[in-house]
Each structure stands twice: as C-alpha cells, then as structure tokens.
Design a protein around this motif. Sequence first.
Motif, PDB file in Angstrom:
ATOM      1  N   ALA A   9      37.365  43.249  47.208  1.00 12.04           N
ATOM      2  CA  ALA A   9      38.576  43.363  46.303  1.00 12.04           C
ATOM      3  C   ALA A   9      38.237  43.973  45.179  1.00 12.04           C
ATOM      4  O   ALA A   9      37.100  44.133  44.567  1.00 12.04           O
ATOM      5  CB  ALA A   9      38.499  41.700  45.686  1.00 12.04           C
ATOM      6  N   VAL A  10      39.265  44.895  44.620  1.00  8.07           N
ATOM      7  CA  VAL A  10      38.894  45.760  43.609  1.00  8.07           C
ATOM      8  C   VAL A  10      40.038  45.937  42.640  1.00  8.07           C
ATOM      9  O   VAL A  10      41.616  45.537  42.973  1.00  8.07           O
ATOM     10  CB  VAL A  10      38.915  47.277  44.308  1.00  8.07           C
ATOM     11  N   ASP A  11      39.806  45.914  41.434  1.00  9.13           N
ATOM     12  CA  ASP A  11      40.771  46.437  40.409  1.00  9.13           C
ATOM     13  C   ASP A  11      40.184  47.703  39.798  1.00  9.13           C
ATOM     14  O   ASP A  11      39.369  47.298  38.686  1.00  9.13           O
ATOM     15  CB  ASP A  11      40.876  45.224  39.392  1.00  9.13           C
ATOM     16  N   PRO A  12      40.558  48.715  40.059  1.00 12.93           N
ATOM     17  CA  PRO A  12      39.989  50.068  39.374  1.00 12.93           C
ATOM     18  C   PRO A  12      40.115  50.255  37.902  1.00 12.93           C
ATOM     19  O   PRO A  12      39.373  50.824  37.150  1.00 12.93           O
ATOM     20  CB  PRO A  12      40.582  51.105  40.081  1.00 12.93           C
ATOM     21  N   LEU A  13      41.235  49.538  37.330  1.00 13.47           N
ATOM     22  CA  LEU A  13      41.278  49.451  36.140  1.00 13.47           C
ATOM     23  C   LEU A  13      42.021  48.337  35.496  1.00 13.47           C
ATOM     24  O   LEU A  13      43.300  48.294  35.654  1.00 13.47           O
ATOM     25  CB  LEU A  13      41.910  50.775  35.443  1.00 13.47           C
ATOM     26  N   GLU A  14      41.415  47.212  35.070  1.00 17.73           N
ATOM     27  CA  GLU A  14      41.778  46.048  34.683  1.00 17.73           C
ATOM     28  C   GLU A  14      42.248  46.229  32.962  1.00 17.73           C
ATOM     29  O   GLU A  14      41.103  46.519  32.300  1.00 17.73           O
ATOM     30  CB  GLU A  14      41.228  44.715  34.664  1.00 17.73           C
ATOM     31  N   GLY A  15      43.518  46.398  32.817  1.00 24.82           N
ATOM     32  CA  GLY A  15      43.789  46.730  31.394  1.00 24.82           C
ATOM     33  C   GLY A  15      44.074  48.064  31.163  1.00 24.82           C
ATOM     34  O   GLY A  15      43.705  48.945  30.113  1.00 24.82           O
ATOM     35  N   THR A  16      45.108  48.530  31.910  1.00 24.97           N
ATOM     36  CA  THR A  16      45.892  49.826  31.829  1.00 24.97           C
ATOM     37  C   THR A  16      46.290  50.173  30.410  1.00 24.97           C
ATOM     38  O   THR A  16      45.852  51.556  30.152  1.00 24.97           O
ATOM     39  CB  THR A  16      46.639  50.132  33.107  1.00 24.97           C
ATOM     40  N   THR A  17      47.021  49.161  30.124  1.00 20.69           N
ATOM     41  CA  THR A  17      47.487  49.567  28.599  1.00 20.69           C
ATOM     42  C   THR A  17      46.252  49.705  27.702  1.00 20.69           C
ATOM     43  O   THR A  17      46.517  50.481  26.716  1.00 20.69           O
ATOM     44  CB  THR A  17      48.549  48.273  28.303  1.00 20.69           C
ATOM     45  N   LEU A  18      45.342  48.634  27.799  1.00 18.45           N
ATOM     46  CA  LEU A  18      44.342  48.620  26.721  1.00 18.45           C
ATOM     47  C   LEU A  18      43.626  50.153  26.902  1.00 18.45           C
ATOM     48  O   LEU A  18      43.243  50.796  25.818  1.00 18.45           O
ATOM     49  CB  LEU A  18      43.251  47.845  27.135  1.00 18.45           C
ATOM     50  N   CYS A  19      43.442  50.778  27.867  1.00 17.80           N
ATOM     51  CA  CYS A  19      42.802  52.114  28.223  1.00 17.80           C
ATOM     52  C   CYS A  19      43.747  53.193  27.696  1.00 17.80           C
ATOM     53  O   CYS A  19      43.210  53.823  27.044  1.00 17.80           O
ATOM     54  CB  CYS A  19      42.565  52.369  29.500  1.00 17.80           C
ATOM     55  N   ALA A  20      44.963  53.133  28.048  1.00 11.24           N
ATOM     56  CA  ALA A  20      45.907  54.014  27.607  1.00 11.24           C
ATOM     57  C   ALA A  20      45.985  54.075  26.115  1.00 11.24           C
ATOM     58  O   ALA A  20      46.168  55.397  25.456  1.00 11.24           O
ATOM     59  CB  ALA A  20      47.240  53.778  28.074  1.00 11.24           C
ATOM     60  N   ILE A  27      38.297  47.167  31.759  1.00 13.13           N
ATOM     61  CA  ILE A  27      37.122  47.265  32.649  1.00 13.13           C
ATOM     62  C   ILE A  27      37.604  47.602  34.168  1.00 13.13           C
ATOM     63  O   ILE A  27      38.663  47.554  34.337  1.00 13.13           O
ATOM     64  CB  ILE A  27      36.463  45.837  32.781  1.00 13.13           C
ATOM     65  N   ALA A  28      36.441  48.061  34.909  1.00 15.28           N
ATOM     66  CA  ALA A  28      36.839  48.313  36.436  1.00 15.28           C
ATOM     67  C   ALA A  28      36.070  47.224  37.187  1.00 15.28           C
ATOM     68  O   ALA A  28      34.785  47.137  36.796  1.00 15.28           O
ATOM     69  CB  ALA A  28      36.304  49.732  36.850  1.00 15.28           C
ATOM     70  N   THR A  29      36.505  46.388  38.010  1.00 17.21           N
ATOM     71  CA  THR A  29      35.714  45.483  38.886  1.00 17.21           C
ATOM     72  C   THR A  29      35.873  45.610  40.298  1.00 17.21           C
ATOM     73  O   THR A  29      37.046  46.206  40.717  1.00 17.21           O
ATOM     74  CB  THR A  29      36.666  44.099  38.254  1.00 17.21           C
ATOM     75  N   MET A  30      34.939  45.050  41.062  1.00 21.08           N
ATOM     76  CA  MET A  30      35.236  44.554  42.009  1.00 21.08           C
ATOM     77  C   MET A  30      34.465  43.638  42.826  1.00 21.08           C
ATOM     78  O   MET A  30      33.402  43.130  42.059  1.00 21.08           O
ATOM     79  CB  MET A  30      34.519  45.836  43.140  1.00 21.08           C
ATOM     80  N   ALA A  31      34.610  42.966  43.998  1.00 18.06           N
ATOM     81  CA  ALA A  31      33.930  41.856  44.592  1.00 18.06           C
ATOM     82  C   ALA A  31      33.772  42.195  45.929  1.00 18.06           C
ATOM     83  O   ALA A  31      34.733  42.761  46.746  1.00 18.06           O
ATOM     84  CB  ALA A  31      34.518  40.617  44.451  1.00 18.06           C
ATOM     85  N   ALA A 139      47.705  37.570  40.915  1.00 20.68           N
ATOM     86  CA  ALA A 139      47.047  36.984  41.835  1.00 20.68           C
ATOM     87  C   ALA A 139      45.711  37.670  42.123  1.00 20.68           C
ATOM     88  O   ALA A 139      44.450  37.126  42.428  1.00 20.68           O
ATOM     89  CB  ALA A 139      47.887  36.567  43.276  1.00 20.68           C
ATOM     90  N   PRO A 140      45.699  39.121  42.562  1.00 23.98           N
ATOM     91  CA  PRO A 140      44.445  39.826  43.016  1.00 23.98           C
ATOM     92  C   PRO A 140      43.199  39.586  41.725  1.00 23.98           C
ATOM     93  O   PRO A 140      42.067  39.518  41.927  1.00 23.98           O
ATOM     94  CB  PRO A 140      44.876  41.144  43.021  1.00 23.98           C
ATOM     95  N   GLU A 141      43.821  39.516  40.584  1.00 23.29           N
ATOM     96  CA  GLU A 141      42.842  39.432  39.365  1.00 23.29           C
ATOM     97  C   GLU A 141      42.213  37.947  39.597  1.00 23.29           C
ATOM     98  O   GLU A 141      41.137  37.836  39.353  1.00 23.29           O
ATOM     99  CB  GLU A 141      43.618  39.596  38.146  1.00 23.29           C
TER     100      GLU A 141
END
Length: 246
Positions: A9-20, A27-31, A139-141
Amino acid sequence: RNGPKVDIAVDPLEGTTLCAKNMPGAIATMAIAEERTLLNAPDVYMEKIAIGPGYPAGVVDLDTPAEENIRKLAAAKGVGPGRITALILDRPRHADLIARVRKAGAAVRLITDGDIAGVIHAADPIETGVDIYMGVGGAPEGVLAAAALRCIGGQMQCRLVLDTEEKRSRAGKMGISDARKKYEIKDMVRGDCLFAATGVTDGALLEGVRFRNEVITTETVVMRSITGTVRWISAEHREHGKFHLD
C-alpha cells in the motif's frame, strides 16, 4: 523474482496541498505485508476513530456518540474530559463532530491534511498531546494508518463510506460484500507488516527533505509489527540522479 509475494500500500505524497504550499506535515508512506493480508480498499471516504496503546479493548467505538467516546477515554485515562485532545481534519463535514467533542469538554486540534500522521500522533499522546483521532478521511490512508498501529500498538475502527450504488459496486468488485462492515486493525492488516514514512516537508512527525550544497538529507521512520521495532533513519544522499530533479 523468487522472493515472497507481498501486498503493498502506497501514498507517495500524503498532503499534496501541504507540499504545494510548503506547509508542515507532508509525508511519503508505504506499507508492506504478507500476500492477501492488507485490505484492498477502494478510493472512497472512510469513517475512522483511533487511540493509542494501553487502554482496555473497546474503550471507544465507531458507533458510539462522540461525547460518550470522549468521556470513556477520559475515564480510562484517569482524567477529566477537559484533559483530552481530539485531532480532526478541518472539513465542513466535521462541523457537527467538532461541536460534539467540544460540548463534551475536550479540546479539538484541527489539521488541514494528513490523517495517516494524525492517527500515528494519537498513538503517543505524551509526545504529541493528541489522545484520539476522529473523523472521515481517505480509505487507502486508513489502511496505511492501520499498518502503523499494527506495529506500534493502539486501537482503530473504520467503516467505508459507500453511500452510492456506484461506490458499492466498485467495492464489490474488490471483494467487499458488506458495505456496513466495521473494520478493526486485524481486519485491515491481517499479518506481519512493515510501515515506512519519509518526511517531505517539516512536520511534527518527521523532518522534511533538505537540500544542503551537494547533499540531500531525509528522515524516515520504519516500523515492524512482529517485533514492535521502530527505527528512525537520517540519510544523506549524494547521488542526485535518483531524485529526477531536472
């Protein structure tokens, strides 16, 4: 090719607005888990409630009114409701939830994005000041957050928001037959797992990526469920080609 088969499971960029906007907490996360042990969650909303380790099982419940959850958590912690802090995504859909939590006497800390990190914060209230995570997010998060809690301990309950026929049909094609099922950590992550997150922008959980002359530095946390190990990795990267910066 000959290694074990796994779920990822991957979220390559959680918080796209935060990053922008160069705001804290992206953060970038995976399990990674054993094959067919991670919930294959559709990209829909998910109701969530999460607390850290050390409490009796079932002290909070997704189907219990917010005020009662606050009172039960406070009692389990041995404090008054005024000593409880709930972390909630700052969204119009949470207006009633926020009002209920405040009515119970608890403090509310609002975040603009980042509910994976939000759930993790609830697992360490002494360090973060957050006792409980509540609300509706992706849900993926939710699956990624459950993987983190599988490693470090805590309680979490979730339910997919399948409020249209199209969403229910899509979930059915992914093997989900009960649209009202209440998921716990053991339902979303059924075996040994690894969870990792790397900071993109500075935040309470991780430092962000830093560019220093010829070196790029990153901070990563890696957790494993079978041992309960949490490793913090500060890395220096001198080969910039792997980042595709051009």
